[in-house]
Design a protein around this motif. Structure first.
Motif, PDB file in Angstrom:
ATOM      1  N   ILE A  84       8.815   0.388 -56.306  1.00  0.00           N
ATOM      2  CA  ILE A  84       9.163  -0.303 -55.062  1.00  0.00           C
ATOM      3  C   ILE A  84       8.812  -1.777 -55.196  1.00  0.00           C
ATOM      4  N   PRO A  85       9.685  -2.714 -54.803  1.00  0.00           N
ATOM      5  CA  PRO A  85       9.295  -4.130 -54.830  1.00  0.00           C
ATOM      6  C   PRO A  85       7.998  -4.366 -54.066  1.00  0.00           C
ATOM      7  N   THR A  86       7.168  -5.248 -54.573  1.00  0.00           N
ATOM      8  CA  THR A  86       5.837  -5.470 -54.018  1.00  0.00           C
ATOM      9  C   THR A  86       5.866  -5.778 -52.532  1.00  0.00           C
ATOM     10  N   GLN A  87       6.846  -6.558 -52.093  1.00  0.00           N
ATOM     11  CA  GLN A  87       6.877  -6.961 -50.687  1.00  0.00           C
ATOM     12  C   GLN A  87       7.175  -5.790 -49.754  1.00  0.00           C
ATOM     13  N   ASN A  88       7.687  -4.684 -50.282  1.00  0.00           N
ATOM     14  CA  ASN A  88       7.997  -3.503 -49.465  1.00  0.00           C
ATOM     15  C   ASN A  88       6.995  -2.372 -49.663  1.00  0.00           C
ATOM     16  N   LEU A  89       6.044  -2.570 -50.568  1.00  0.00           N
ATOM     17  CA  LEU A  89       5.185  -1.465 -50.972  1.00  0.00           C
ATOM     18  C   LEU A  89       4.238  -1.005 -49.871  1.00  0.00           C
ATOM     19  N   ARG A  90       3.692  -1.935 -49.098  1.00  0.00           N
ATOM     20  CA  ARG A  90       2.699  -1.567 -48.083  1.00  0.00           C
ATOM     21  C   ARG A  90       3.288  -0.566 -47.091  1.00  0.00           C
ATOM     22  N   LYS A  91       4.526  -0.795 -46.648  1.00  0.00           N
ATOM     23  CA  LYS A  91       5.153   0.122 -45.693  1.00  0.00           C
ATOM     24  C   LYS A  91       5.327   1.510 -46.306  1.00  0.00           C
ATOM     25  N   VAL A  92       5.743   1.556 -47.552  1.00  0.00           N
ATOM     26  CA  VAL A  92       5.935   2.848 -48.212  1.00  0.00           C
ATOM     27  C   VAL A  92       4.601   3.587 -48.334  1.00  0.00           C
ATOM     28  N   LEU A  93       3.535   2.868 -48.661  1.00  0.00           N
ATOM     29  CA  LEU A  93       2.228   3.509 -48.786  1.00  0.00           C
ATOM     30  C   LEU A  93       1.686   3.952 -47.430  1.00  0.00           C
ATOM     31  N   LYS A  94       2.002   3.210 -46.379  1.00  0.00           N
ATOM     32  CA  LYS A  94       1.629   3.670 -45.027  1.00  0.00           C
ATOM     33  C   LYS A  94       2.268   5.025 -44.744  1.00  0.00           C
ATOM     34  N   ASP A  95       3.557   5.139 -45.074  1.00  0.00           N
ATOM     35  CA  ASP A  95       4.268   6.399 -44.847  1.00  0.00           C
ATOM     36  C   ASP A  95       3.724   7.513 -45.739  1.00  0.00           C
ATOM     37  N   MET A  96       3.334   7.145 -46.955  1.00  0.00           N
ATOM     38  CA  MET A  96       2.876   8.149 -47.918  1.00  0.00           C
ATOM     39  C   MET A  96       1.454   8.610 -47.623  1.00  0.00           C
ATOM     40  N   SER A  97       0.604   7.726 -47.085  1.00  0.00           N
ATOM     41  CA  SER A  97      -0.825   8.030 -46.972  1.00  0.00           C
ATOM     42  C   SER A  97      -1.096   9.293 -46.158  1.00  0.00           C
ATOM     43  N   SER A  98      -0.311   9.516 -45.111  1.00  0.00           N
ATOM     44  CA  SER A  98      -0.540  10.691 -44.265  1.00  0.00           C
ATOM     45  C   SER A  98      -0.120  11.989 -44.959  1.00  0.00           C
ATOM     46  N   LEU A  99       0.599  11.878 -46.075  1.00  0.00           N
ATOM     47  CA  LEU A  99       1.076  13.049 -46.802  1.00  0.00           C
ATOM     48  C   LEU A  99       0.149  13.442 -47.944  1.00  0.00           C
ATOM     49  N   LEU A 100      -0.874  12.610 -48.204  1.00  0.00           N
ATOM     50  CA  LEU A 100      -1.734  12.821 -49.360  1.00  0.00           C
ATOM     51  C   LEU A 100      -3.028  13.516 -48.979  1.00  0.00           C
ATOM     52  N   ASP A 101      -3.467  14.405 -49.831  1.00  0.00           N
ATOM     53  CA  ASP A 101      -4.797  14.995 -49.732  1.00  0.00           C
ATOM     54  C   ASP A 101      -5.726  14.135 -50.592  1.00  0.00           C
ATOM     55  N   PRO A 102      -6.671  13.389 -49.976  1.00  0.00           N
ATOM     56  CA  PRO A 102      -7.514  12.472 -50.761  1.00  0.00           C
ATOM     57  C   PRO A 102      -8.282  13.156 -51.883  1.00  0.00           C
ATOM     58  N   ASP A 103      -8.559  14.439 -51.735  1.00  0.00           N
ATOM     59  CA  ASP A 103      -9.345  15.161 -52.735  1.00  0.00           C
ATOM     60  C   ASP A 103      -8.490  15.859 -53.788  1.00  0.00           C
ATOM     61  N   ASN A 104      -7.188  15.930 -53.564  1.00  0.00           N
ATOM     62  CA  ASN A 104      -6.324  16.635 -54.508  1.00  0.00           C
ATOM     63  C   ASN A 104      -4.903  16.094 -54.395  1.00  0.00           C
ATOM     64  N   HIS A 105      -4.720  14.892 -54.884  1.00  0.00           N
ATOM     65  CA  HIS A 105      -3.417  14.246 -54.746  1.00  0.00           C
ATOM     66  C   HIS A 105      -2.778  14.060 -56.121  1.00  0.00           C
ATOM     67  N   PRO A 106      -1.463  13.870 -56.178  1.00  0.00           N
ATOM     68  CA  PRO A 106      -0.809  13.639 -57.467  1.00  0.00           C
ATOM     69  C   PRO A 106      -1.313  12.352 -58.120  1.00  0.00           C
ATOM     70  N   LEU A 107      -1.144  12.270 -59.419  1.00  0.00           N
ATOM     71  CA  LEU A 107      -1.394  11.030 -60.135  1.00  0.00           C
ATOM     72  C   LEU A 107      -0.434   9.968 -59.606  1.00  0.00           C
ATOM     73  N   MET A 108      -0.954   8.805 -59.239  1.00  0.00           N
ATOM     74  CA  MET A 108      -0.129   7.747 -58.652  1.00  0.00           C
ATOM     75  C   MET A 108       0.017   6.603 -59.644  1.00  0.00           C
ATOM     76  N   ILE A 109       1.267   6.300 -60.009  1.00  0.00           N
ATOM     77  CA  ILE A 109       1.578   5.283 -61.017  1.00  0.00           C
ATOM     78  C   ILE A 109       2.467   4.223 -60.359  1.00  0.00           C
ATOM     79  N   PHE A 110       2.158   2.954 -60.628  1.00  0.00           N
ATOM     80  CA  PHE A 110       2.870   1.833 -60.009  1.00  0.00           C
ATOM     81  C   PHE A 110       3.470   0.948 -61.095  1.00  0.00           C
TER      82      PHE A 110
END
Length: 363
Positions: A84-110
């Motif tokens: 995702i282009p850097t200027q759009n990344l924060r919004k995507v991560l906001k949407d993604m954060s509620s879908l993640l289990d902090p203790d057992n989440h997929p490997l995240m690569i940027f």
């Protein structure tokens, strides 16, 4: 052969080529796109209507969208790849954060390269803000000399894979590594990010020089001085100077500053030929991150207080109405300076590492 389940977020050139690479290497790939047309064409004909249009993509890729992936989809993934282009990344991560289990989440690569314009935040800090410090500390950053058009043809490509957690960097390298796509691990993601952002700004300068008709001596000198400047900025920020000699540093800088396939070089070249920035961006057909990154990079330069004449010159042309020929004349008439000058002392990275609850620099 890798057998990971990978969700690629972003269906531009780079997201597409990496999705195809991973699918060809044995992973099962979901590709998220906001374009219904792109989703339907990928699933029906294994093609994309806008990017890499001549390529027949792997049948191991299934496109999803335009609705954002659900928590159920995300929970089944081994890897999340953010293209995702850097200027759009924060919004995507906001949407993604509620879908993640902090203790057992997929490997995240940027794989984005840039600085958030409004905040001067690197991607690592954006991740910490939106997903939490623990996820940020295990996130991985892939960068290096890697044109999508060559990856898609399985041309030999070599990249840096960096994380504050070398365990996660090793895992990401294992996911991507193939004979035609070699991965080298690195524990300085901040330096890798600054390299990825800075090289796009310096590619604009290299393009301007070519557009003005300057030849090989000028190009080699400009690239070398850009590397020295990029290193000075990075070290003042707190990165390791060695990172700037890596694939993510000098490797990516050389590629971006010497190829007409580079979007940033192309923008600079057209500026050097006398076209307006507005017209160039309207007709470019893709994103040149160096144009927006120049704003954030300028703010970082001012914050760390080092000399950065090349990046400052690019900024003055893009955003201050400076005349290119006047800027070049001023650059060529600068006084003599010491060739290498690395600053010392406290730097912004110490504040960022404190935010991540890390007491020392891992590099």
């Amino acid at each position: 052969m890798s057998s990971e389940k990978v969700l690629v977020l972003g269906s531009g050139n780079f997201g597409l080529c990496l999705a195809d690479h991973l699918a060809d290497a044995g992973s099962t790939v979901l590709l998220y796109s906001r374009s219904l047309e792109a989703v339907e064409l990928m699933n029906k004909e294994h093609r994309n209507p806008k990017y890499l249009r001549d390529h027949l993509f792997s049948s191991n890729i299934t496109a999803i969208g335009p609705e954002f992936p659900t928590k159920d989809v995300v929970s089944k993934m081994d890897v999340l790849l953010f293209a995702i282009p850097t200027q759009n990344l924060r919004k995507v991560l906001k949407d993604m954060s509620s879908l993640l289990d902090p203790d057992n989440h997929p490997l995240m690569i940027f794989v984005n390269k840039g600085i958030e314009t409004d905040t001067q935040a690197l991607t690592l800090e954006i991740i910490a803000d939106e997903c939490g410090t623990e996820i940020a500390k295990t996130s991985v950053f892939l960068s290096g000399p890697s044109f999508a058009k060559e990856i898609i043809k399985r041309q030999p490509t070599q990249v840096s894979v960096a994380s504050l957690s070398i365990t996660h960097a090793d895992r990401a390298a294992e996911v991507f590594h193939q004979p035609w796509f070699r991965c080298y691990t690195n524990n300085d993601p901040i330096g890798v990010e600054l390299c990825g952002a800075g090289k796009n700004v310096y590619a604009l300068a290299a393009g301007v020089a070519a557009g003005l008709g300057f030849e090989n001596n000028a190009r080699a000198g400009l690239i070398t001085r850009s590397l020295a400047e990029m290193t000075r900025v990075g070290v003042a920020f707190g990165a390791s100077p060695i990172t700037f000699l890596s694939l993510a540093g000098v490797g990516d800088l050389m590629l971006t500053c010497t190829s007409e396939n580079s979007r940033n070089f192309t923008v600079g070249y057209r500026l050097g030929k006398g076209e307006s920035l507005e017209h160039i961006l309207e007709t470019l057909g893709s994103v040149a991150e160096g144009v927006t990154t120049a704003k954030g990079y300028k703010k970082i330069i001012d914050k760390v207080g080092v000399q950065a004449p090349v990046a400052n010159a690019v900024y003055s042309v893009l955003y201050e109405g400076a005349v290119i020929k006047d800027v070049v004349e001023g650059m060529l008439n600068r006084p003599r300076v010491v060739e290498h000058d690395l600053p010392l002392g406290r730097s912004p990275v110490d504040d960022l590492l404190s935010k991540l609850r890390l007491s020392t620099r891992p590099w």
